[in-house]
Write an enzyme that holds these catalytic residues in place. Sequence first.
Site, PDB file in Angstrom:
ATOM      1  N   GLU A 290       0.427  -1.120  -0.088  1.00 14.06           N
ATOM      2  CA  GLU A 290      -0.190   0.319   0.327  1.00 14.06           C
ATOM      3  C   GLU A 290       0.714   1.624  -0.185  1.00 14.06           C
ATOM      4  O   GLU A 290       1.976   1.208   0.504  1.00 14.06           O
ATOM      5  CB  GLU A 290      -1.141  -0.095   1.448  1.00 14.06           C
ATOM      6  CG  GLU A 290      -1.743  -1.125   1.333  1.00 14.06           C
ATOM      7  CD  GLU A 290      -1.701  -1.047   2.761  1.00 14.06           C
ATOM      8  OE1 GLU A 290      -2.675  -0.013   3.636  1.00 14.06           O
ATOM      9  OE2 GLU A 290      -3.446  -2.476   2.988  1.00 14.06           O
TER      10      GLU A 290
ATOM     11  N   CYS B 217       3.927   8.306   1.754  1.00  9.46           N
ATOM     12  CA  CYS B 217       3.757   7.130   2.424  1.00  9.46           C
ATOM     13  C   CYS B 217       4.190   6.116   2.233  1.00  9.46           C
ATOM     14  O   CYS B 217       2.957   4.820   1.269  1.00  9.46           O
ATOM     15  CB  CYS B 217       2.795   7.125   3.729  1.00  9.46           C
ATOM     16  SG  CYS B 217       2.940   6.377   5.327  1.00  9.46           S
TER      17      CYS B 217
ATOM     18  N   CYS C   3       5.444  -7.788   7.719  1.00  8.46           N
ATOM     19  CA  CYS C   3       6.502  -7.121   8.627  1.00  8.46           C
ATOM     20  C   CYS C   3       6.506  -8.010   9.828  1.00  8.46           C
ATOM     21  O   CYS C   3       5.590  -9.062  10.534  1.00  8.46           O
ATOM     22  CB  CYS C   3       5.770  -5.992   9.154  1.00  8.46           C
ATOM     23  SG  CYS C   3       7.684  -5.687   9.979  1.00  8.46           S
TER      24      CYS C   3
ATOM     25  N   CYS D 272       4.125  -5.933  16.014  1.00  9.55           N
ATOM     26  CA  CYS D 272       2.763  -5.359  16.866  1.00  9.55           C
ATOM     27  C   CYS D 272       1.841  -5.852  16.640  1.00  9.55           C
ATOM     28  O   CYS D 272       0.918  -5.413  16.048  1.00  9.55           O
ATOM     29  CB  CYS D 272       3.653  -3.182  16.557  1.00  9.55           C
ATOM     30  SG  CYS D 272       5.198  -3.880  16.515  1.00  9.55           S
TER      31      CYS D 272
ATOM     32  N   CYS E 106      -1.242  -3.800  14.720  1.00 11.28           N
ATOM     33  CA  CYS E 106      -0.974  -3.652  13.825  1.00 11.28           C
ATOM     34  C   CYS E 106      -1.198  -4.029  12.413  1.00 11.28           C
ATOM     35  O   CYS E 106      -0.676  -5.065  12.823  1.00 11.28           O
ATOM     36  CB  CYS E 106       0.504  -2.789  13.695  1.00 11.28           C
ATOM     37  SG  CYS E 106       1.307  -2.327  11.577  1.00 11.28           S
TER      38      CYS E 106
ATOM     39  N   CYS F  64      -1.742   1.603   8.604  1.00 10.96           N
ATOM     40  CA  CYS F  64      -0.778   1.140   8.358  1.00 10.96           C
ATOM     41  C   CYS F  64      -1.515  -0.404   8.224  1.00 10.96           C
ATOM     42  O   CYS F  64      -1.936  -1.231   8.936  1.00 10.96           O
ATOM     43  CB  CYS F  64      -0.170   1.472   8.818  1.00 10.96           C
ATOM     44  SG  CYS F  64       1.656  -0.436   9.179  1.00 10.96           S
TER      45      CYS F  64
HETATM   46  N1  SAH Z   1       7.542  -0.510  10.982  1.00 16.45           N
HETATM   47  C1  SAH Z   1       7.930   1.107  11.309  1.00 16.45           C
HETATM   48  C2  SAH Z   1       7.063   2.151  10.182  1.00 16.45           C
HETATM   49  C3  SAH Z   1       6.089   1.524   9.914  1.00 16.45           C
HETATM   50  S1  SAH Z   1       4.620   1.400  11.373  1.00 16.45           S
HETATM   51  C4  SAH Z   1       7.078   1.817  12.243  1.00 16.45           C
HETATM   52  O1  SAH Z   1       6.967   0.413  13.646  1.00 16.45           O
HETATM   53  O2  SAH Z   1       7.436   2.439  13.162  1.00 16.45           O
HETATM   54  C5  SAH Z   1       4.298   3.667  10.320  1.00 16.45           C
HETATM   55  C6  SAH Z   1       2.870   3.795  12.201  1.00 16.45           C
HETATM   56  O3  SAH Z   1       2.428   3.519  11.932  1.00 16.45           O
HETATM   57  C7  SAH Z   1       4.592   3.409  12.938  1.00 16.45           C
HETATM   58  O4  SAH Z   1       4.503   3.757  14.113  1.00 16.45           O
HETATM   59  C8  SAH Z   1       3.198   2.384  13.648  1.00 16.45           C
HETATM   60  O5  SAH Z   1       3.237   2.512  15.355  1.00 16.45           O
HETATM   61  C9  SAH Z   1       1.706   2.954  13.290  1.00 16.45           C
HETATM   62  N2  SAH Z   1       0.981   2.060  13.559  1.00 16.45           N
HETATM   63  C10 SAH Z   1       0.600   0.565  13.431  1.00 16.45           C
HETATM   64  N3  SAH Z   1      -0.415   0.318  13.040  1.00 16.45           N
HETATM   65  C11 SAH Z   1      -1.241   1.366  13.730  1.00 16.45           C
HETATM   66  C12 SAH Z   1      -2.683   1.424  13.925  1.00 16.45           C
HETATM   67  N4  SAH Z   1      -3.136   0.697  13.969  1.00 16.45           N
HETATM   68  N5  SAH Z   1      -3.178   3.066  14.131  1.00 16.45           N
HETATM   69  C13 SAH Z   1      -2.273   4.225  14.443  1.00 16.45           C
HETATM   70  N6  SAH Z   1      -1.270   4.096  13.962  1.00 16.45           N
HETATM   71  C14 SAH Z   1      -0.288   2.544  14.048  1.00 16.45           C
HETATM   72 FE1  SF4 Z   2       6.111  -3.751  11.822  1.00 18.75          FE
HETATM   73 FE2  SF4 Z   2       3.722  -2.561  12.460  1.00 18.75          FE
HETATM   74 FE3  SF4 Z   2       5.293  -3.028  14.127  1.00 18.75          FE
HETATM   75 FE4  SF4 Z   2       5.899  -1.389  12.350  1.00 18.75          FE
HETATM   76  S1  SF4 Z   2       4.234  -1.374  13.726  1.00 18.75           S
HETATM   77  S2  SF4 Z   2       7.799  -2.715  12.995  1.00 18.75           S
HETATM   78  S3  SF4 Z   2       4.926  -2.545  10.512  1.00 18.75           S
HETATM   79  S4  SF4 Z   2       4.338  -4.370  13.011  1.00 18.75           S
END
Ligand code: SAH
Ligand code: SF4
Length: 380
Positions: free
Chosen positions: A104, A123, A130, A134, A137, A368
């Site tokens: 995306e 973006c 990944c 997390c 996410c 994301c």
């Molecule tokens: N992997 C990297 C970059 C991609 S994620 C990272 O984790 O920083 C980009 C941002 O989106 C990160 O700050 C992540 O924590 C946040 N993010 C992930 N899932 C989300 C969600 N459901 N709502 C809001 N932000 C989210």
């Molecule tokens: Fe991976 Fe999503 Fe965690 Fe970023 S926030 S490191 S994309 S699992």
Amino acid sequence: MAIENQILTVHPNLKSILELSKTQLLTYLEELGQPKYRAEQVWRAIYREGRTSFDEMTNLSKDLRGLLAKNYSIGNATTLLSKRSADGSTDKILFKLPDDELIETVLMRYEADGHRKGRKTVCVSTQAGCALGCTFCATGQQGFRRNLTTGEIIEQVLTMERLARLEDQEEINSGKRSKGELQGVTNVVFMGMGEPLANYENLIESIRILNDPIGIAVGARHITVSTVGLVPGIEKLANENIQINLAVSLHAPDNETRSETMPVNKRYPIERLIEACQYFVNETNRRIFIEYVLLKGQNDTSIHANKLGELLKNLLCHVNLIPVNPTGKGPYRRTGYKEAQKFQSDLKKFNVPSTVRMEKGIDIDAGCGQLRDRALALEN
Ligand code: SAH
Ligand code: SF4
């Protein structure tokens, strides 16, 4: 090598020319007996003029255009879905890669206000899926597929750049923008799917291409890399001598809370992460962005805010407070705007600056990894 001898080979799967660095393009064209300036012409046609076929490069000979087209494509992603938010500020594209992986890309438009000029921020994704898992996410919930190549990263920006320039042109035609002011994409954030620092070499190479003044020409200061907190990667980036912005996804003020939602914390606990942030600030003299997704009841109380203030009070940073964008599978709910403001005022007591960010494009699942989720759900 003469062009005539080369034209005959037709490759069933064309390689994307976006995978070539400028030096590689130069070498390739030199091997074909082309003068040095040819590489610059091709580069400009692809990255500045946004050409989508070699046929449009009329300053090249017909033979050379034919040869390039037989050996290369300009990118190889297919647009599977394209959506615009109701307010028109955000576009999201779901791309399909040649091996059927889905990624995306989001384009966010910001109107000019009293302080800042209008901006267009892309973006981009750096990985399909990944590995870091997390829990809040959508990408993390999909698991890891593979790293994206440099060309795949660049193609996302290039596609949005073409769109942005087209919009600029329309504004020029209608008198809304002054003549000759094609601005295109102004900012790039590596905040799409995947962990940029886990795909380090391709990340750096793509930043170099974005930076190139006769291409998309996005200045380093307008590029932000967001990381989950891979300490060795942060240290390496600090030593690169490029003036990009670093955003660190902290999302909790202590190890216990952070480990509950971010498995990476067991490998690189908060103390080590803050040390790496401090190192980055020392080496680059740049303020770090701390990303803090507010998860209702999980990390958003006054106790958390005070701990966070204590943790960050000596670090040159700015905190972005982002109410979570709930995912299909996740158990989390958004913190309300009022509560987010309370969190912010707690941080203020420690002189830690912060902004509450309401995310753009919620109505098109621009969080994301969420559009991919939606598309897969539609397929099932
Ligand atoms: N992997 C990297 C970059 C991609 S994620 C990272 O984790 O920083 C980009 C941002 O989106 C990160 O700050 C992540 O924590 C946040 N993010 C992930 N899932 C989300 C969600 N459901 N709502 C809001 N932000 C989210
Ligand atoms: Fe991976 Fe999503 Fe965690 Fe970023 S926030 S490191 S994309 S699992």
